[in-house]
Structure formats: structure tokens, C-alpha cells
Design a protein around this motif. Structure first.
Motif, mmCIF file in Angstrom:
data_model
loop_
_atom_site.group_PDB
_atom_site.id
_atom_site.type_symbol
_atom_site.label_atom_id
_atom_site.label_comp_id
_atom_site.label_asym_id
_atom_site.label_seq_id
_atom_site.Cartn_x
_atom_site.Cartn_y
_atom_site.Cartn_z
ATOM 1 N N SER A 2 -8.166 -34.713 -43.120
ATOM 2 C CA SER A 2 -9.787 -34.681 -42.868
ATOM 3 C C SER A 2 -9.989 -36.107 -43.981
ATOM 4 O O SER A 2 -11.141 -36.996 -43.500
ATOM 5 C CB SER A 2 -10.345 -34.035 -44.337
ATOM 6 N N ASP A 3 -9.085 -36.762 -44.577
ATOM 7 C CA ASP A 3 -9.689 -37.762 -44.885
ATOM 8 C C ASP A 3 -9.245 -38.792 -43.852
ATOM 9 O O ASP A 3 -9.970 -39.704 -43.518
ATOM 10 C CB ASP A 3 -8.228 -38.572 -45.622
ATOM 11 N N GLU A 4 -8.069 -38.507 -42.705
ATOM 12 C CA GLU A 4 -8.038 -39.200 -41.540
ATOM 13 C C GLU A 4 -9.194 -39.275 -40.838
ATOM 14 O O GLU A 4 -10.109 -40.443 -40.219
ATOM 15 C CB GLU A 4 -7.218 -39.222 -40.378
ATOM 16 N N LEU A 5 -9.644 -38.009 -40.500
ATOM 17 C CA LEU A 5 -11.391 -37.681 -39.605
ATOM 18 C C LEU A 5 -12.075 -39.348 -40.906
ATOM 19 O O LEU A 5 -12.889 -39.563 -39.826
ATOM 20 C CB LEU A 5 -11.404 -36.860 -40.194
ATOM 21 N N ALA A 10 -16.117 -43.196 -39.867
ATOM 22 C CA ALA A 10 -16.270 -45.126 -40.976
ATOM 23 C C ALA A 10 -16.777 -45.712 -39.274
ATOM 24 O O ALA A 10 -17.429 -46.598 -38.683
ATOM 25 C CB ALA A 10 -15.999 -45.086 -41.783
ATOM 26 N N ILE A 11 -15.229 -45.351 -38.462
ATOM 27 C CA ILE A 11 -14.639 -46.335 -37.029
ATOM 28 C C ILE A 11 -16.820 -46.248 -36.437
ATOM 29 O O ILE A 11 -16.618 -46.911 -35.674
ATOM 30 C CB ILE A 11 -13.651 -46.530 -36.475
ATOM 31 N N ALA B 20 -4.695 -38.746 -33.709
ATOM 32 C CA ALA B 20 -4.654 -38.006 -34.439
ATOM 33 C C ALA B 20 -4.693 -36.910 -33.710
ATOM 34 O O ALA B 20 -3.360 -35.445 -34.420
ATOM 35 C CB ALA B 20 -6.294 -37.750 -35.359
ATOM 36 N N SER B 21 -5.330 -36.170 -33.181
ATOM 37 C CA SER B 21 -4.997 -34.940 -33.193
ATOM 38 C C SER B 21 -3.750 -34.589 -31.671
ATOM 39 O O SER B 21 -3.286 -33.644 -31.682
ATOM 40 C CB SER B 21 -6.408 -34.444 -31.958
#
Lengths: 734, 121
Positions: A2-5, A10-11, B20-21
Motif C-alpha cells: 500500500s505504501d508502494e501504491l 504520487a507519481i 509492482a503487480s
């Protein structure tokens, strides 16, 4: 994850900003008549990408609006709708709404009301363009249109979002007792499937993963060995899938099968065919079907059939997938090397850059401490100049990291002008020059408000109404030119309008009326122009019909001065006015001269210094009790005693003092009397505003090499012309 | 060794999202930011699967697919289109260019995984 998301999101928002800028640029170009395919495609692409990302992050309102907008753009791109000027104007308004949607998605604003615009866009799409009466398509014209697309559009939306999760309970697959009858799936791939690397075996494997089993392989089309084309499809398969599996789940397996392929899903129930060939074009092949069916005998011995089928299936799998194998090997070898792509840019959190800049500031200070503490002989050693040089280079580099194209500050302007245009009924064209000029991010953030004021002024009061302009022999549309250029360590940002210019008589009369200048004041044109920046000048109903030329200009000036910059005004009656903001490239470090006033050290920004003079006896003369002048090469320049301005005790004789000739915007060349000059040094500016409050005459503070604090002089405020000091009611505190 | 997928998309966030996925599903991911770059990367990394966007600067997805298919070495490489566009006309065009399949954005990780399994074992 979720942090990664969050990070990816943000990008995505940054991309939105970039995309919006690109879309706006393209739309502006279209407004100016550039309707080339490239321009239209760039606008389409920008909106399309925003929609794509918005969908991925679940911003449905934004996705939905972008979708409507994109449809119109797609039609324009495909030549179905003419990009007329009125249409481009509607699209600009749609663009503004899209920006609002993006702001809403970032949580900075509420979700905008977009129903009307969506209806309008859909009407445009339905009518193949704008209704005849241009941008104000009547509600009547829109009324019938929304009805149809309104029901259609969501249906269209279903498709991209139509991923119905299919849950297949494993237990169910086995429990056949009393369950629904099994599915019979017939699948014959087309040649196109193989040509496009669509591997039928993988599709079959998918069906198998649902519990399906191959019951028959149709080899009826298999030609003689010598006639086999290795890239053609000759096999057909019949599979049995447990009846508990959803039909849609089976169908999903055939998602990528070409239209030429035959896919048939049937159920034994009452012998009814539940679904026929999936992609419709395959219906044509239905004629060939009986042959296939005839060869598949459902009552045949399944086990026997199965073993045969599997052996054939194996054979067919190996053939097409053999070639990729060596490639996969190569890829693996390749992967042993660092295969990560080297990216050209990285995004850095601004706070990290600020931190770096602060550290560099510290380094600069330590560097000067070091040179202060070492004896001059040591300071001459090569290591020290080298260290100073390196420090300087690091500083320059860190500065450049923070530099951004001024485009960011300019990007709000087009929309502002559109809104102002709608408000005032004027059509105003915008020209921008030098938007790639790079300025410190801090400067960019802070010039936004002054710029807004200046643009508002130009649009509100500078540019006349169309009638007035025609009467004056000008084109009915006004033009504002926004430009930026770098000169040395300063940035010049200009807002130039081709309006009526400043009405000096009125400005002067108003200033007299307000008590800003005495009735008998004799002022030059430039001084009169400056009056519009005078505090207290701004009022309603003065110069122009709306709110007066001076609105907010005092705010503009004080904001710009707070940045260490200044504002220049140049006006030609009847031809227009130019406001110029002259700003420092960076807010953090300045080149300064360390001077002493009554024994205390101050920093005088070097950018203002013209020369220094050691006055001889009689060179500085008192003309009136309050004014002194210095004679230089036959000219007389006013001299100010900085000590007096700050109320410091000063009993030095003039001959013991130095006069620094500084250049100021408002007062020209002025002599500033100081005790001595100690040094020349780069200083790191520490703002006073954060810790105290802004003090007129002081631009900030810095830490000197020995750790002591020195105040930085604000030349502009110190030597401000008599007009301004005399009339500025607030005195030293700005 | 896990399968290598090359994703081509002009949006950095989309590339990151895909990475990521798909990494979470055990694939190795390489990426490129437009069709032209994608074609170069095809030769460099020789992926097991190409996933490409359609609307991109320099070289769009259709052109990329055509270019990849015209090269003998990539005949067997499956190509999936991942796009927000979903018109039948566009899909047909992608197919005639040589695309193996079409996935519509936004994607769900699970759905995407299933789609990949269908073209890339």
C-alpha cells in the motif's frame, strides 16, 4: 504494497500535472490555429493517460469525466469533428474542469460539478460538432442528445471495467451429483491465432484449470505430412467442463482468441445450445461445423479417447513452443547481467533537496570560518582555495537541482485569462516567451501571487473593451505577453499588455486626493507610474470602471521585495503597460560585502554595488539640514548614512568613512555611508520573517565565519526615493 | 527462471503499477517508455511476453506490434495490448498488426495474471 501504491499514485499525480500542462499547451496551440494531427494527438494522449491512471487508482469521477472528454478528442483526432475555434473554446473549459477533477482526486478540492459539461461533450459527440450557435449550445439542443449517450456511455464503460471476478469453488467442481449438466466446449483456433503467437494449448490449459478435460481432438483438417504448413492451425478440440463452472469463466479463457477461431460452449441440458460461437464473425464458419461435430462421438470410450488426445495434444504443444525456448535461455543469460534499466531522471522529495541546500549553506559557512581562523599565509595554501572552489561547485550544483522551468508559474495564467475573459467579456490572447527559463523552486512558488495580481490588472484595467479598442484603431482582441529571461543572477519576468496604458492624470489626481502626494508635487512620469504601487493607493472605482488600476499592486511590490526583487513599471499611454519583476535566481545564498556600521557588521548585497569611494575632504557636502550629496566626476549623488537610518550612534568623520555607491531601482545611484568594508563573502540567507517579522531595510540575517550573526541590508528599502520614503505612511516596518 | 515481461507504457506510474503487480506474481519485469524504446528493449532483453500501451509518443502501440511481428525472431512472442481504449475497431487493428490479446485498463492484478497465463506459460 500500500505504501508502494501511495508512492506510485504520487507519481501519477505528477504525471497528471505534466499531462494537464501538455493538454493545455496543445489546446492553446489549437486556439491559435494549429490543428495539426500531432497537436490534436498530444492533447488526446494527455487526457487519455490521465484517464488510464485515474482508473487504475480508482478515481471514478475523474475517469468518467476524462472519458467523456477523450471521446470528443478522439472524434476530433479521427476527423469526425471539426476542431473549430468555438469547439476548442469549449474544450478549454472542459480542460479547466478536468484540472478541477485532478485537484479533487488529490484531495485538494471538492469534486466539481461536471454534469452539464458531460452533457455538452456528449451532445458535441452526438451532433458531430458544436451546435450552430457556437459555444453556447442551447440547452434545447443538448436536451435530446444526453438521453441517448447517457444510457450508452455507461454501457461503454462497462466494457473496460467489466472484469467480473469469478469465484470457482473447488469442491463444487467435483460434486457432480444432481448438479447442472456439463459444458461441452468446442474450440478450433484460426491461423491468425498462431500467427499472433496465440498458443491454443495455453487456452486449453486455462479451461483445464477450471476443471475442464479434453474429450476429443479433431484432426479432420490435418493434411498429408508434406502439405503441412507449420504456421497453420489444423486441430480442433472438444472439452468437457463441469456444469458448476460459470459460463462467463469459460468464455474468459477464450478472450484472446481471434475472430476466425471457432468457440462454442454448449450444455447438454435439453440439448439446447446455450451459447453459440463467441466472436460473431465465426458464425460464418458454422457451415463447416457439422463435419467436426460428426467426428466427435460423445459416447466414445472417454479414457481411450483421452489418452489419444493427450498424446496428440502434447505433440501439438511442443511444436509451436519449441522455438521460444532458446530465446528464453538467452534472456536468462542476459538477466545475469544487471538488467535494470538505467533511468535518465529520478524524482526527489523536495524536502531532501531543502535539507541538502541547508547543509551546503552550512558548508559555505564552515568554509568561511576556516579561512577566518587560519593565518593569511595558511589561507593562501592551495588546499583552501581548492576547498572554496569545490564548495562553490557543490553549491551551484545543488542550486541547479532546485531549478525548475518557470513554466510552472506560468501554467496557471491561461486559465486565469479564460476566467477573466468570461468575467469581463474581453478576448485576450496570451503569448508566452522564455517559459523554459530555470528558476529556484522557492522563487517559482512565491511569484505566483504577484503574477496573478499583475495579470488580473492587465486584463481588468490595462486591456480595453473590444469597442474601445476598435475605436482606438486596435484589433478587438487584447494581447498579454508573458515573458521570462535570465540576466546574470537575476530573473526578469514581464507582463506586457497592449492596452490603454496608465492614465497619469487620473493616477496623480487620485494620489493627491488620497493624500499620498501633496497637491503641488512635481513628479516625473516614472514617479507617477510608481504611485500605483504605493500603499493606500489601491481602491475601487478609480482609474477604470471595474476596480482601479492599483488593485493589489502594493501587495505585488511588497511580495516581490520580500523575495529580494523589485518591480518596474513602464507605460506608454494608448499602447500598453509593462510590469517587470526582477527577481534573484535563488533565495538562499547571495554574494555580499561585509561592511561595518557603527562597529557592527552588516551584509550589503554585492549585486547592488557600483563602486566604493573614500571621500576626500569637502567631497561630501550638506545641501539642506537633512540631505547630503557626494560629488563624483562632476556629478552629485545623494548620500545616506545607514547608521542614521538604523538609529546607531555614529561619530565618525566623513573622511574616516567609506561611501558605497549602490544602484537602486527607485532612486538610481545613491551613496551609502559605511565605516569600513571587511570582506567579500557568499552568505547564506536566513529569513527574518520566520523568526521575527519583516523589517523594512533588512533583507534577512546570516551567520558569519566566526559564528556571529550579521544582518543583511535591503538596499532598495534603504535608499528608496524621497517620494516614497516621504509618502510611505508606515515607516520602517513594512 | 521466471518469465520475463517487457512492459511498454509512456506513463511512469503505469509502468510502476505493472511492475509492482507483476513482480508480486513472480514475473521479472523490464520496461520501456514508448514504442521506439520498446523495440530497442525487445532486442536487448528478448522477453517472453510483450505488454504494450497503444497511445504513446514517438511510436505508438500498433506500430510497435507491427515492427515486432515483422522481425522473424519474435514470431512466437505473445503480445498483449493494455490500453484504456476498447473500441472493436482498435482491437481489430491491434489484432491485424499481430497482437495476441487485448486487456483494458484499468486492470486488476488477478485478471492480468490470468490473461498472461493464457498467452505465456
Amino acid at each position: 504494497m500500500s505504501d508502494e501504491l501511495d508512492e506510485i499514485q504520487a507519481i501519477f499525480f505528477e504525471e497528471c500535472t505534466e499531462g494537464l500542462a501538455a493538454a493545455e499547451e496543445g489546446l492553446s496551440a489549437m486556439q491559435n490555429g494549429d490543428t495539426s494531427a500531432d497537436t490534436i494527438a498530444s492533447v488526446f494522449r494527455a487526457v487519455h493517460s490521465i484517464k488510464g491512471g485515474a482508473g487504475a487508482f480508482g478515481h471514478t469521477a475523474l475517469t468518467h469525466f476524462a472519458h467523456s472528454f477523450e471521446n470528443v478528442l478522439d472524434a476530433v483526432r479521427g476527423g469526425k469533428i471539426e476542431p473549430t475555434l468555438p469547439l476548442v473554446r469549449v474544450m478549454l473549459i472542459a480542460f479547466d474542469l478536468l484540472s478541477d477533477h485532478v485537484s479533487a482526486a488529490t484531495g485538494q478540492a471538492g469534486v466539481p460539478e461536471d454534469g452539464e459539461m458531460i452533457a455538452r461533450l456528449e451532445a458535441i459527440l452526438a451532433n458531430g460538432g458544436l451546435a450552430d450557435d457556437g459555444e453556447d449550445a442551447t440547452p434545447a439542443a443538448q436536451a435530446p442528445a444526453p438521453a441517448a449517450p447517457a444510457t450508452e456511455a455507461p454501457a461503454g464503460e462497462e466494457d473496460p471495467f467489466g472484469f467480473q471476478p469469478v469465484t470457482v469453488a473447488i469442491e463444487e467442481l467435483d460434486g457432480e451429483s444432481g448438479g447442472p449438466a456439463d459444458w461441452t466446449v468446442r474450440f478450433t483456433p484460426g491461423d491468425a491465432d498462431l500467427a499472433n503467437a496465440g498458443e491454443p494449448m495455453l487456452v486449453i490449459r486455462e479451461v483445464e484449470s477450471l476443471g475442464g478435460e479434453i474429450v476429443a481432438v479433431d484432426v479432420g483438417d490435418l493434411p498429408a505430412l508434406r502439405d503441412i504448413d507449420t504456421e497453420a492451425a489444423y486441430f480442433g478440440w472438444t472439452l468437457r467442463v463441469p456444469g458448476t463452472v460459470e459460463e462467463s469463466a469459460i468464455r474468459d479463457c477464450f478472450d484472446f482468441v481471434s475472430p476466425e477461431a471457432l468457440v462454442e460452449i454448449t450444455r447438454e441440458e435439453a440439448g439446447a445450445i446455450v451459447a453459440d460461437a463467441v466472436p460473431e464473425p465465426a458464425v460464418e464458419q458454422e457451415a463447416a461445423l457439422p463435419d467436426v461435430r460428426a467426428q466427435v462421438d460423445p459416447s466414445a470410450d472417454l479414457d481411450q479417447m483421452l489418452s489419444m488426445v493427450q498424446s496428440i495434444a502434447e505433440a501439438t504443444t511442443i511444436a509451436p513452443s519449441a522455438p521460444p525456448a532458446p530465446e528464453a535461455d538467452k534472456a536468462n543469460k542476459f538477466a545475469d547481467k544487471p538488467s535494470e534499466m538505467v533511468s535518465q531522471t529520478i524524482r526527489v522529495d523536495l524536502a531532501k533537496l531543502d535539507m541538502l541546500l541547508n547543509l551546503v549553506g552550512e558548508l559555505v559557512i564552515r568554509n568561511s570560518i576556516l579561512s577566518d581562523r587560519l593565518s593569511s599565509a595558511d589561507a593562501q595554501r592551495v588546499e583552501l582555495p581548492e576547498l572554496a572552489r569545490l564548495t562553490r561547485q557543490i553549491q551551484d550544483n545543488v542550486m541547479s537541482l532546485r531549478a525548475q522551468p518557470i513554466r510552472q508559474a506560468f501554467s496557471r495564467v491561461p486559465r486565469m485569462l479564460r476566467d477573466l475573459g468570461a468575467e469581463t467579456g474581453k478576448t485576450i490572447n496570451l503569448e508566452t516567451i522564455g517559459e523554459t527559463t530555470e528558476v529556484d523552486k522557492g522563487v517559482i512558488e512565491k511569484i505566483g501571487d504577484p503574477l496573478t495580481h499583475m495579470i488580473r490588472n492587465a486584463a481588468d484595467h490595462g486591456i480595453e473593451s473590444a469597442e474601445e479598442r476598435i475605436a482606438a484603431g486596435k484589433s478587438p482582441d487584447g494581447t498579454i505577453r508573458l515573458s521570462a529571461e535570465q540576466k546574470g543572477a537575476r530573473i526578469f519576468v514581464r507582463v506586457k499588455d497592449d492596452g490603454r496604458g496608465i492614465n497619469r492624470e487620473k493616477v496623480l489626481a487620485k494620489a493627491v486626493e488620497r493624500g499620498i502626494v501633496p497637491a503641488d508635487a512635481q513628479l516625473s512620469n516614472e514617479e507617477i507610474d510608481q504611485l500605483i504601487c504605493a500603499p493606500g493607493f489601491s481602491t475601487a472605482d478609480t482609474i477604470s470602471n471595474i476596480s482601479g488600476r492599483g488593485v493589489g499592486m502594493d501587495v505585488v511590490r511588497s511580495n516581490v521585495e520580500a523575495l529580494g526583487g523589485r518591480v518596474e513599471i513602464a507605460s506608454v499611454p494608448g499602447e500598453g503597460t509593462t510590469f517587470t519583476m526582477i527577481l534573484p535566481l535563488t533565495l538562499a545564498i547571495l554574494d555580499g560585502m561585509i561592511v561595518r556600521l557603527a562597529g557592527q557588521r552588516f551584509v550589503l548585497p554585492l549585486a547592488h554595488v557600483i563602486e566604493t569611494v573614500q571621500p576626500e575632504k569637502g567631497q561630501v557636502k550638506r545641501t539642506t539640514p537633512n540631505t547630503e550629496v557626494i560629488e563624483m566626476r562632476g556629478e552629485y549623488l545623494p548620500v545616506k548614512r545607514a547608521t542614521e537610518i538604523f538609529g546607531l550612534n555614529d561619530d565618525r568623520s566623513i573622511e574616516d568613512s567609506l561611501v558605497v555607491i549602490v544602484e537602486s531601482e527607485t532612486a538610481g545611484h545613491v551613496g551609502l555611508m559605511v565605516d569600513t568594508i571587511d570582506d567579500r563573502r557568499e552568505v547564506v540567507i536566513k529569513s527574518l520573517d520566520q523568526n521575527l517579522h519583516p523589517i523594512r531595510g533588512l533583507g534577512g540575517a546570516t551567520i558569519l565565519g566566526d559564528g556571529s550573526i550579521a544582518l543583511i541590508l535591503d538596499i532598495e528599502a534603504l535608499v528608496a526615493s524621497p517620494t516614497q520614503t516621504r509618502f510611505a505612511p508606515k515607516g520602517l516596518a513594512a | 527462471m521466471s518469465k520475463l515481461i517487457l512492459t511498454v507504457d509512456d506513463s511512469a506510474s503505469m509502468r510502476m503499477l505493472l511492475k509492482a503487480s507483476l513482480s508480486a506474481q513472480g514475473y521479472r519485469i523490464e520496461s520501456a517508455n514508448d514504442g521506439q524504446h520498446g523495440l530497442e528493449r525487445m532486442h536487448e532483453v528478448k522477453p517472453d511476453l510483450l505488454i504494450t500501451d497503444i497511445n504513446m509518443p514517438k511510436m505508438d502501440g500498433f506500430e510497435l506490434i507491427e515492427a515486432v511481428r515483422s522481425e522473424g525472431g519474435f514470431k512466437g512472442t505473445p503480445i498483449l495490448v493494455l490500453s484504456t481504449e476498447f473500441s472493436d475497431e482498435k482491437k481489430a487493428r491491434a489484432r491485424s498488426a499481430g497482437a495476441t490479446g487485448w486487456i483494458t485498463k484499468p486492470f486488476e492484478a488477478e485478471k492480468l495474471g490470468a490473461a498472461i497465463r493464457r498467452v505465456c506459460p
